[in-house]
Design a protein around this motif. Structure first.
Motif, PDB file in Angstrom:
ATOM      1  N   ARG A 286       6.287   2.120  -1.005  1.00  0.00           N
ATOM      2  CA  ARG A 286       4.847   1.878  -1.275  1.00  0.00           C
ATOM      3  C   ARG A 286       5.028   0.492  -2.176  1.00  0.00           C
ATOM      4  O   ARG A 286       3.694   1.079  -3.041  1.00  0.00           O
ATOM      5  CB  ARG A 286       4.700   1.454   0.212  1.00  0.00           C
ATOM      6  CG  ARG A 286       5.207   2.412   1.645  1.00  0.00           C
ATOM      7  CD  ARG A 286       4.193   2.522   2.183  1.00  0.00           C
ATOM      8  NE  ARG A 286       3.075   1.622   2.415  1.00  0.00           N
ATOM      9  CZ  ARG A 286       2.252   1.333   3.402  1.00  0.00           C
ATOM     10  NH1 ARG A 286       2.566   2.203   4.521  1.00  0.00           N
ATOM     11  NH2 ARG A 286       1.658   0.175   3.153  1.00  0.00           N
TER      12      ARG A 286
ATOM     13  N   LYS B 156      -1.967  -6.598   3.056  1.00  0.00           N
ATOM     14  CA  LYS B 156      -1.411  -4.841   3.448  1.00  0.00           C
ATOM     15  C   LYS B 156      -1.875  -3.870   2.041  1.00  0.00           C
ATOM     16  O   LYS B 156      -1.685  -2.406   2.138  1.00  0.00           O
ATOM     17  CB  LYS B 156       0.221  -5.181   3.136  1.00  0.00           C
ATOM     18  CG  LYS B 156       1.194  -5.587   4.909  1.00  0.00           C
ATOM     19  CD  LYS B 156       2.555  -5.993   4.386  1.00  0.00           C
ATOM     20  CE  LYS B 156       2.924  -7.222   5.712  1.00  0.00           C
ATOM     21  NZ  LYS B 156       4.341  -7.018   5.235  1.00  0.00           N
ATOM     22  N   TYR B 157      -2.003  -4.297   0.953  1.00  0.00           N
ATOM     23  CA  TYR B 157      -2.144  -3.252  -0.009  1.00  0.00           C
ATOM     24  C   TYR B 157      -3.611  -3.414  -0.349  1.00  0.00           C
ATOM     25  O   TYR B 157      -4.719  -4.906  -0.162  1.00  0.00           O
ATOM     26  CB  TYR B 157      -1.280  -3.328  -1.161  1.00  0.00           C
ATOM     27  CG  TYR B 157       0.239  -3.954  -0.529  1.00  0.00           C
ATOM     28  CD1 TYR B 157       0.138  -2.131   0.011  1.00  0.00           C
ATOM     29  CD2 TYR B 157       0.503  -4.466  -0.073  1.00  0.00           C
ATOM     30  CE1 TYR B 157       2.070  -1.965  -0.111  1.00  0.00           C
ATOM     31  CE2 TYR B 157       2.122  -4.776   0.363  1.00  0.00           C
ATOM     32  CZ  TYR B 157       2.846  -3.263   0.347  1.00  0.00           C
ATOM     33  OH  TYR B 157       3.603  -2.882   1.293  1.00  0.00           O
TER      34      TYR B 157
ATOM     35  N   CYS C 228      -0.760  -9.070  -0.060  1.00  0.00           N
ATOM     36  CA  CYS C 228      -0.475  -8.831   0.875  1.00  0.00           C
ATOM     37  C   CYS C 228       1.246  -8.824   0.335  1.00  0.00           C
ATOM     38  O   CYS C 228       2.355  -8.337   1.068  1.00  0.00           O
ATOM     39  CB  CYS C 228       0.339 -10.235   2.009  1.00  0.00           C
ATOM     40  SG  CYS C 228       0.492 -12.210   0.839  1.00  0.00           S
TER      41      CYS C 228
ATOM     42  N   PRO D  67      -2.320   1.681   0.121  1.00  0.00           N
ATOM     43  CA  PRO D  67      -2.485   1.573   1.820  1.00  0.00           C
ATOM     44  C   PRO D  67      -3.417   1.290   2.457  1.00  0.00           C
ATOM     45  O   PRO D  67      -4.741   1.911   1.974  1.00  0.00           O
ATOM     46  CB  PRO D  67      -1.544   2.400   2.435  1.00  0.00           C
ATOM     47  CG  PRO D  67      -0.153   3.091   1.566  1.00  0.00           C
ATOM     48  CD  PRO D  67      -1.563   2.864   0.699  1.00  0.00           C
TER      49      PRO D  67
END
Length: 144
Positions: free
Chosen positions: A51, A13-14, A24, A60
Motif C-alpha cells: 500500500r 485512499k491515501y 487517490c 491509509p
C-alpha cells in the motif's frame, strides 16, 4: 464525500504524512509530491506492504477521514462495536442462515439504502437490527 485533492475526481485512499493532503492514486501522489508543503508532524509507522504508491509516503485513511460531519454523528464508537461482538443474543441470531444471507445481500448490494429498505421488511432482520440497537444504544432506565 471527499474527493482527491489532486485530481478532484475520485475518493481519496491515501493521505500524505507530510502535509495531510488526501489523494487517490500513484499518479496523484507523484503530482502532489512536486508541490507538497510539509507541516511539522510526529513520525508514524510505515504503511503496510503493498500500500505504498508514494514510496511509503502515505498512510491509509482512517474511518473519520472518509466520513463527513453528518456521517460521523451516526458512527458507532469502538467500545460499542466491541460490545456487539460480545453479545450472545446477536451471536444466537447470527446462527440463522437466512439472516446471514440477508446480511450478505445488504453488504453486497450496489444500492445499500434500497437493500436495507427491502431487508427491513423481514421480521428476522428487524429483530437483528433491534438487538444491535439495544447493545449500541441501551435504553435509559429512568422514565421522564
Amino acid at each position: 464525500m471527499q474527493l482527491c485533492a489532486v485530481c478532484d475526481q475520485q475518493a481519496p485512499k491515501y493521505r500524505c504524512p507530510a502535509c495531510q493532503v488526501r489523494y487517490c492514486s500513484v499518479g496523484c501522489c507523484k503530482k502532489h509530491k512536486e508541490e507538497c508543503k510539509p507541516q511539522a508532524r510526529p513520525a508514524t509507522a510505515a504503511a503496510p506492504e503493498g500500500r505504498q504508491p508514494c514510496a511509503g509516503a502515505e498512510e491509509p485513511l482512517a474511518v473519520h477521514d472518509l466520513l463527513n460531519e453528518d456521517d460521523q454523528t451516526d458512527a458507532v464508537p469502538l467500545p460499542s462495536l466491541k460490545q456487539l461482538g460480545e453479545s450472545e443474543a446477536l451471536r444466537d441470531l447470527l446462527l440463522n442462515p437466512h439472516l446471514r444471507r440477508l446480511l450478505a445481500a445488504v453488504d453486497g448490494a450496489q444500492n445499500k439504502a434500497e437493500a436495507m429498505k427491502t431487508a427491513m421488511q423481514e421480521p428476522l432482520f428487524v429483530e437483528f437490527a433491534d438487538q444491535c440497537l439495544k447493545v449500541v444504544e441501551p435504553a435509559d432506565t429512568e422514565i421522564y
